[in-house]
Enzyme design. Structure first.
Site, short mmCIF file in Angstrom:
data_model
loop_
_atom_site.label_atom_id
_atom_site.label_comp_id
_atom_site.label_asym_id
_atom_site.label_seq_id
_atom_site.Cartn_x
_atom_site.Cartn_y
_atom_site.Cartn_z
N HIS A 1 -0.20 -2.83 5.60
CA HIS A 1 -0.32 -3.10 7.04
C HIS A 1 -0.84 -1.86 7.77
CE1 HIS A 1 2.96 -5.79 5.55
NE2 HIS A 1 2.27 -6.68 6.23
N ASP B 1 0.08 1.82 3.18
CA ASP B 1 0.79 0.54 3.31
C ASP B 1 -0.26 -0.58 3.55
OD1 ASP B 1 3.85 -0.38 4.30
OD2 ASP B 1 2.24 -1.60 5.16
N HIS C 1 4.96 1.07 12.38
CA HIS C 1 4.52 0.11 13.41
C HIS C 1 5.05 0.46 14.81
CE1 HIS C 1 2.57 -2.47 10.60
NE2 HIS C 1 3.67 -2.84 9.98
N ASP D 1 3.50 -2.14 -0.33
CA ASP D 1 3.24 -3.58 -0.23
C ASP D 1 1.77 -3.96 -0.44
OD1 ASP D 1 2.65 -2.32 2.14
OD2 ASP D 1 4.00 -3.52 3.38
ZN LIG Z 1 3.70 -2.93 5.27
#
Ligand SMILES: [Zn+2]
Length: 310
Positions: free
Chosen positions: A165, A163, A126, A247
């Site tokens: 995200h 992931d 991120h 995740d």
């Molecule tokens: Zn994540």
């Protein structure tokens, strides 16, 4: 197949407030699972601190100084955003997480090992060049990609991010770099609410696959295989880097995808097969998310088993 495992006790020193989901137990659960004798084949190496020059390949000097030199007193934090704060041990942990991918990269290029998994934290995908966010401090995978290009003259690199995200930071760091492929399959709408279908098309090629919460494992696999795997195969990279977040597992508390342990075996096997075909086997994976400790440990083992099976 020679697989390296990179980690370091300093990765445990980065802590948050009580209940902080990106916590030291994550790497501990992974490393405990990998103590099983069936993982005796792993080449275990210590994650070194990152070289400043490597951090500067992605981040401006003031940003690097801020992360490395901000050391609050014991028990205190310097907050960057709602879920990203520096603790006294953050600088060392973040430096070693970035150092691990660079060390792993050097090892796969000089042939000491075929592939590598970095069991480190904090995660990195991120963090944008000038902005730490979402549990992340340095853009680890992007740093490894730029080191591969600038030090090892490996230009064609595919980064795969599975992931749950979107890897907004890696995308921001690499999208304007020629001969780079970045593919991310992620839940949308969901944090950080970026990565809506090919939103960035710079000199590099960015492929985003946003999918809604509740997506079945079968639908996820179908889309991932048809788009990202196919892209990487057509791109014919010289190196594969993996943002290995776990995740998207059905048991994860932060995501609403439904992958099973065996999906991570499949991911490892498929990516290593592509690395064997195009990259002389060279693949480096770094831990990103994964917040159910049992599912995280099992999924990481399954991914490593998958790498081995290819
Ligand atoms: Zn994540």
């Amino acid at each position: 197949m020679k697989t390296a495992l990179l980690s370091h006790p300093d990765t445990q020193g980065h802590v948050g407030l009580d209940g902080y989901q990106e916590n030291p137990n994550r790497v501990m659960s992974v490393m405990t699972a990998l103590e099983d004798s069936r993982y005796d084949f792993l080449i275990r190496e210590s994650a070194p601190h990152a070289n400043r020059e490597d951090l500067l390949r992605v981040h401006p000097p003031a940003f690097v100084d801020f992360i490395l030199e901000t050391t609050p007193p014991e028990g205190e934090f310097v907050h960057i955003d709602y879920d990203t704060a520096l603790s006294p041990g953050t600088a060392d942990a973040a430096s070693r997480a970035a150092g691990a991918v660079c060390h792993a990269l050097d090892g796969v290029i000089d042939g000491r090992f075929k592939n590598a998994f970095c069991a480190t934290r904090p995660p990195g995908h991120h963090t944008e060049p000038e902005r730490a966010m979402g549990f992340c401090f340095f853009s680890n995978i992007a740093i490894a990609a730029q080191r591969a290009r600038q030090v090892h003259n490996i230009q064609k690199i595919a980064v795969v991010d599975f992931d749950v995200h979107h890897g907004n930071g890696t995308q921001a760091a690499l999208w304007d770099t020629e001969d780079m492929y970045f593919g991310s399959i992620h839940q949308h709408p969901h944090y950080p609410n970026t990565g809506v279908s090919l939103e960035k098309q710079g000199k590099g090629f960015v492929r985003n696959i946003p999918m809604p919460g509740g997506t079945s494992a079968a639908d996820w696999r179908k889309e991932y295989d048809a788009v990202i795997l196919k892209d990487v195969d057509s791109f014919k990279p010289d190196l594969i880097l993996v943002s290995a977040g776990f995740d998207a597992h059905k048991d994860d508390p932060l995501g609403e995808f439904n992958l099973l342990d065996e999906d991570y075996h499949r991911l490892g096997a498929q990516l290593q097969t592509l690395a064997n075909v195009h990259c002389d086997g060279r693949l480096v994976a770094a831990l990103e998310g994964g917040y159910n400790l049992d599912a995280l440990a099992r999924s990481t083992c399954a991914f490593i088993d998958g790498l081995q099976s290819a």
